[in-house]
Design an enzyme around this catalytic site. Structure first.
Site, PDB file in Angstrom:
ATOM      1  N   PHE A 103      14.058  12.371  49.144  1.00 32.72           N
ATOM      2  CA  PHE A 103      13.437  11.442  48.195  1.00 32.72           C
ATOM      3  C   PHE A 103      13.285  12.174  46.864  1.00 32.72           C
ATOM      4  O   PHE A 103      13.168  13.393  46.808  1.00 32.72           O
ATOM      5  CB  PHE A 103      12.067  11.022  48.748  1.00 32.72           C
ATOM      6  CG  PHE A 103      11.288  10.107  47.849  1.00 32.72           C
ATOM      7  CD1 PHE A 103      11.762   8.845  47.540  1.00 32.72           C
ATOM      8  CD2 PHE A 103      10.066  10.505  47.315  1.00 32.72           C
ATOM      9  CE1 PHE A 103      11.032   7.993  46.714  1.00 32.72           C
ATOM     10  CE2 PHE A 103       9.333   9.659  46.497  1.00 32.72           C
ATOM     11  CZ  PHE A 103       9.814   8.400  46.190  1.00 32.72           C
ATOM     12  N   ASP A 174       9.027  20.712  52.222  1.00 35.02           N
ATOM     13  CA  ASP A 174       8.613  19.322  52.036  1.00 35.02           C
ATOM     14  C   ASP A 174       8.676  18.649  53.404  1.00 35.02           C
ATOM     15  O   ASP A 174       9.746  18.298  53.906  1.00 35.02           O
ATOM     16  CB  ASP A 174       9.543  18.632  51.027  1.00 35.02           C
ATOM     17  CG  ASP A 174       9.135  17.187  50.750  1.00 35.02           C
ATOM     18  OD1 ASP A 174       8.319  16.647  51.518  1.00 35.02           O
ATOM     19  OD2 ASP A 174       9.651  16.609  49.777  1.00 35.02           O
ATOM     20  N   HIS A 177       8.193  13.846  55.958  1.00 33.61           N
ATOM     21  CA  HIS A 177       8.677  12.967  57.031  1.00 33.61           C
ATOM     22  C   HIS A 177       8.315  13.517  58.414  1.00 33.61           C
ATOM     23  O   HIS A 177       8.793  12.974  59.403  1.00 33.61           O
ATOM     24  CB  HIS A 177      10.212  12.850  56.982  1.00 33.61           C
ATOM     25  CG  HIS A 177      10.749  12.258  55.722  1.00 33.61           C
ATOM     26  ND1 HIS A 177      12.091  12.094  55.487  1.00 33.61           N
ATOM     27  CD2 HIS A 177      10.128  11.776  54.623  1.00 33.61           C
ATOM     28  CE1 HIS A 177      12.282  11.547  54.300  1.00 33.61           C
ATOM     29  NE2 HIS A 177      11.090  11.349  53.758  1.00 33.61           N
ATOM     30  N   GLN A 200       1.630   8.339  52.547  1.00 32.06           N
ATOM     31  CA  GLN A 200       1.903   7.018  51.963  1.00 32.06           C
ATOM     32  C   GLN A 200       2.062   6.006  53.105  1.00 32.06           C
ATOM     33  O   GLN A 200       2.340   6.370  54.249  1.00 32.06           O
ATOM     34  CB  GLN A 200       3.146   7.184  51.058  1.00 32.06           C
ATOM     35  CG  GLN A 200       3.912   5.953  50.695  1.00 32.06           C
ATOM     36  CD  GLN A 200       5.093   5.764  51.625  1.00 32.06           C
ATOM     37  OE1 GLN A 200       5.621   6.715  52.181  1.00 32.06           O
ATOM     38  NE2 GLN A 200       5.495   4.526  51.827  1.00 32.06           N
ATOM     39  N   LYS A 203       4.473   6.124  56.135  1.00 29.94           N
ATOM     40  CA  LYS A 203       4.664   7.395  56.840  1.00 29.94           C
ATOM     41  C   LYS A 203       4.052   7.365  58.245  1.00 29.94           C
ATOM     42  O   LYS A 203       3.225   6.490  58.555  1.00 29.94           O
ATOM     43  CB  LYS A 203       4.050   8.534  56.023  1.00 29.94           C
ATOM     44  CG  LYS A 203       4.769   8.757  54.684  1.00 29.94           C
ATOM     45  CD  LYS A 203       6.082   9.449  54.871  1.00 29.94           C
ATOM     46  CE  LYS A 203       7.074   9.290  53.745  1.00 29.94           C
ATOM     47  NZ  LYS A 203       6.614   9.370  52.392  1.00 29.94           N
ATOM     48  N   ARG A 232     -10.865  24.302  38.864  1.00 34.22           N
ATOM     49  CA  ARG A 232     -12.105  24.920  39.369  1.00 34.22           C
ATOM     50  C   ARG A 232     -11.784  25.964  40.433  1.00 34.22           C
ATOM     51  O   ARG A 232     -10.714  25.928  41.062  1.00 34.22           O
ATOM     52  CB  ARG A 232     -13.024  23.863  39.987  1.00 34.22           C
ATOM     53  CG  ARG A 232     -13.593  22.899  38.975  1.00 34.22           C
ATOM     54  CD  ARG A 232     -14.667  22.012  39.623  1.00 34.22           C
ATOM     55  NE  ARG A 232     -15.286  21.182  38.615  1.00 34.22           N
ATOM     56  CZ  ARG A 232     -14.930  19.922  38.358  1.00 34.22           C
ATOM     57  NH1 ARG A 232     -13.981  19.345  39.054  1.00 34.22           N
ATOM     58  NH2 ARG A 232     -15.542  19.239  37.409  1.00 34.22           N
ATOM     59  N   TYR A 239     -18.739  23.353  36.027  1.00 34.26           N
ATOM     60  CA  TYR A 239     -18.080  23.153  34.729  1.00 34.26           C
ATOM     61  C   TYR A 239     -17.386  24.419  34.235  1.00 34.26           C
ATOM     62  O   TYR A 239     -17.270  24.652  33.043  1.00 34.26           O
ATOM     63  CB  TYR A 239     -19.081  22.593  33.712  1.00 34.26           C
ATOM     64  CG  TYR A 239     -19.388  21.132  34.020  1.00 34.26           C
ATOM     65  CD1 TYR A 239     -18.375  20.180  33.991  1.00 34.26           C
ATOM     66  CD2 TYR A 239     -20.665  20.731  34.386  1.00 34.26           C
ATOM     67  CE1 TYR A 239     -18.626  18.855  34.318  1.00 34.26           C
ATOM     68  CE2 TYR A 239     -20.928  19.407  34.708  1.00 34.26           C
ATOM     69  CZ  TYR A 239     -19.893  18.472  34.679  1.00 34.26           C
ATOM     70  OH  TYR A 239     -20.135  17.160  35.007  1.00 34.26           O
ATOM     71  N   ARG A 249      -7.704  14.986  43.549  1.00 29.52           N
ATOM     72  CA  ARG A 249      -8.498  14.934  44.780  1.00 29.52           C
ATOM     73  C   ARG A 249      -8.289  13.632  45.540  1.00 29.52           C
ATOM     74  O   ARG A 249      -8.187  12.560  44.964  1.00 29.52           O
ATOM     75  CB  ARG A 249      -9.993  15.078  44.443  1.00 29.52           C
ATOM     76  CG  ARG A 249     -10.373  16.401  43.813  1.00 29.52           C
ATOM     77  CD  ARG A 249     -11.883  16.479  43.632  1.00 29.52           C
ATOM     78  NE  ARG A 249     -12.396  15.410  42.805  1.00 29.52           N
ATOM     79  CZ  ARG A 249     -12.622  15.506  41.491  1.00 29.52           C
ATOM     80  NH1 ARG A 249     -12.349  16.633  40.859  1.00 29.52           N
ATOM     81  NH2 ARG A 249     -13.111  14.491  40.825  1.00 29.52           N
TER      82      ARG A 249
HETATM   83  C1  LIG Z   1      10.804  13.737  51.336  1.00 31.62           C
HETATM   84  C2  LIG Z   1       9.654  13.193  50.536  1.00 31.62           C
HETATM   85  N1  LIG Z   1       8.961  14.029  49.760  1.00 31.62           N
HETATM   86  C3  LIG Z   1       7.932  13.605  49.011  1.00 31.62           C
HETATM   87  C4  LIG Z   1       7.535  12.285  49.011  1.00 31.62           C
HETATM   88  C5  LIG Z   1       6.462  11.836  48.100  1.00 31.62           C
HETATM   89  O1  LIG Z   1       5.359  11.310  48.746  1.00 31.62           O
HETATM   90  P1  LIG Z   1       4.432  10.231  48.031  1.00 31.62           P
HETATM   91  O2  LIG Z   1       5.134   8.921  48.062  1.00 31.62           O
HETATM   92  O3  LIG Z   1       3.201  10.253  48.888  1.00 31.62           O
HETATM   93  O4  LIG Z   1       4.157  10.711  46.654  1.00 31.62           O
HETATM   94  C6  LIG Z   1       8.211  11.367  49.836  1.00 31.62           C
HETATM   95  C7  LIG Z   1       7.802   9.948  49.867  1.00 31.62           C
HETATM   96  O5  LIG Z   1       8.390   9.087  50.452  1.00 31.62           O
HETATM   97  C8  LIG Z   1       9.316  11.833  50.608  1.00 31.62           C
HETATM   98  O6  LIG Z   1      10.025  10.988  51.359  1.00 31.62           O
END
Ligand SMILES: Cc1ncc(COP(=O)(O)O)c(C=O)c1O
Length: 425
Positions: A103, A174, A177, A200, A203, A232, A239, A249
């Site tokens: 992605f 990453d 998935h 998301q 997922k 921070r 602060y 966050r």
């Molecule tokens: C491989 C991969 N990395 C990163 C992300 C980004 O995640 P988000 O949509 O939560 O920003 C996705 C989202 O589908 C993804 O498929």
């Protein structure tokens, strides 16, 4: 109704969606959301102790689930990557190696921190990054390697970790998935310097929107904490800010949902895994019968495969005529939720092809200083990635794997049916 292809008016093999409705939720989600509501603590900002915060509890639980020492929850998987790259020391002018099958966020998060994504091809057996291609792409500018557990299948961590060590380059995995995925018994995200997840909506573990950064390293954890919390530092005055950084966050609402959803994940992962093993065996059998499909290669070091998209291969040579896209149309008409995953090599996106529009007057970060070179994405070619997206990849969505074996038989039956009628496509 006829027994012909649903595409041509026959009865679909799956008139109702397979698996279970996504997302799954019930009383635990409701109760935890209510707790947040009544507590009046709707944000995590001022509550550092894990026991004071649903987000803190979710971080602890998810870190344990994936075998990591530290977790920092953030707004989404894209900002998780940004925090992780920054913590890994990626700065303007650096290069980060990313697979062309992923992605867009794996690469755009690199651009967001002012660095340059370098695309490399994938291993056609697994669709995860080809570690030899990563080795060949390393330059004196390479500051990070960012493999992707595409579809939830882990990349070859043994090879990548060895490569990272040899060149002293950190790895940000990453794992967006790959909730629940394990490589040789250890959760992904905990195998490399840093690992990131997305929660998301679609997922395999969701908080609606959300993300997490995992690490086993105390120093990196402190950096990620700072980058997600406006610079921070833990246990310093509220602060007092130490680095320029955004507010990334996660809210307490998401923390509550995450906790309740995580409690479901063990069973969901086991069910998906059992069904996917059965389906993979069935696809092998179909291939043995001469039908042009094959499962993705599963390495024996993959001890658990938690997944978001489950891929298999359409083998065009065997079909001799109908294309993967025609097959997909027919499969969808039978009631199976299927697609190609992401639709094209990432570098083919307008973002990378129309550099003037994307990178504006200065060309930053891919042209000029501090990069000192020009990255021209219109010249990038990753042959396996191009072939996979154009003619081979088929993916099935994960909720379809939450039912019984009968659903897997329906998928296999649909493939067989389309094969029998392939002359009509
Ligand atoms: C491989 C991969 N990395 C990163 C992300 C980004 O995640 P988000 O949509 O939560 O920003 C996705 C989202 O589908 C993804 O498929």
């Amino acid at each position: 109704m006829t027994a012909g292809l649903a595409l041509h008016g026959g009865a679909p093999l799956a008139p109702q969606p397979l698996g279970r409705r996504w997302p799954e939720w019930g009383e635990p989600e409701r109760a935890l959301l209510n707790e947040v509501l009544q507590s009046g603590k709707w944000w995590r900002g001022a509550y550092q102790a894990a026991e004071d915060s649903k987000v803190g509890q979710f971080e602890g639980a998810f870190a344990r689930f994936q075998d990591a020492r530290h977790a920092v929850a953030v707004t989404n998987g894209t900002t998780a990557l940004e925090c992780a790259y920054r913590a890994a020391g990626v700065e303007a002018g650096d290069e980060v190696i990313v697979p062309a099958v992923t992605f867009v966020a794996t690469a755009t998060a690199v651009l967001q921190v002012g660095a340059v994504p370098v695309f490399v091809d994938v291993d056609p057996r697994t669709y995860t990054v080809d570690s030899d291609a990563v080795g060949a792409a390393i330059t004196d500018r390479t500051r990070c390697i960012a493999p992707v557990d595409y579809g939830g299948i882990p990349c070859d961590y043994d090879a990548l970790i060895a490569l990272g060590r040899r060149h002293d380059i950190p790895i940000v995995a990453d794992c967006a998935h790959a909730h629940g995925t394990q490589w040789k018994g250890t959760g992904v995200g905990a195998l490399t310097q840093l690992g990131t997840f997305s929660f998301q909506m679609g997922k395999a573990l969701t908080t609606g929107e959300g993300g997490m950064v995992l690490t086993n390293d105390d120093t990196l954890a402190a950096k990620v904490y700072s980058y997600h919390h406006i610079g921070r530092i833990k246990d310093r005055p509220f602060y007092e800010h130490h680095v320029p950084a955004s507010n990334l966050r996660m809210t307490e609402w998401q923390g509550a949902i995450g906790l309740a959803q995580l409690a479901r994940l063990e069973e969901q992962t086991a069910t998906r895994e059992a069904n996917s093993r059965y389906l993979a065996a069935g696809l092998e059998q179909l291939r043995g019968d001469g039908i042009g499909v094959a499962p993705i290669f599963r390495d024996e070091r993959v001890t658990r495969w938690g997944f978001y998209m489950w891929h298999f291969k359409f083998l065009p040579e065997a079909w001799r005529g109908p294309s993967r896209d025609q097959f997909l149309k027919a499969l969808r008409a039978e009631g199976i939720t299927a697609g190609t995953g992401h639709t094209q090599p990432l570098y083919k996106n307008p973002l990378f092809q129309d550099a003037e529009h994307a990178f504006g007057r200065t060309g930053f970060p891919v042209r000029g200083q501090p990069y000192g070179k020009t990255m021209d994405y219109s010249r990038v070619v990753c042959p396996q990635t191009e072939r996979i997206y154009a003619t081979e990849a088929v993916h099935l969505s994960h909720p379809q794997f939450l039912g019984g074996r009968g659903d897997m038989d329906t998928i296999l039956g649909a493939i067989e049916k389309i094969w029998r009628h392939r002359g009509e496509l």
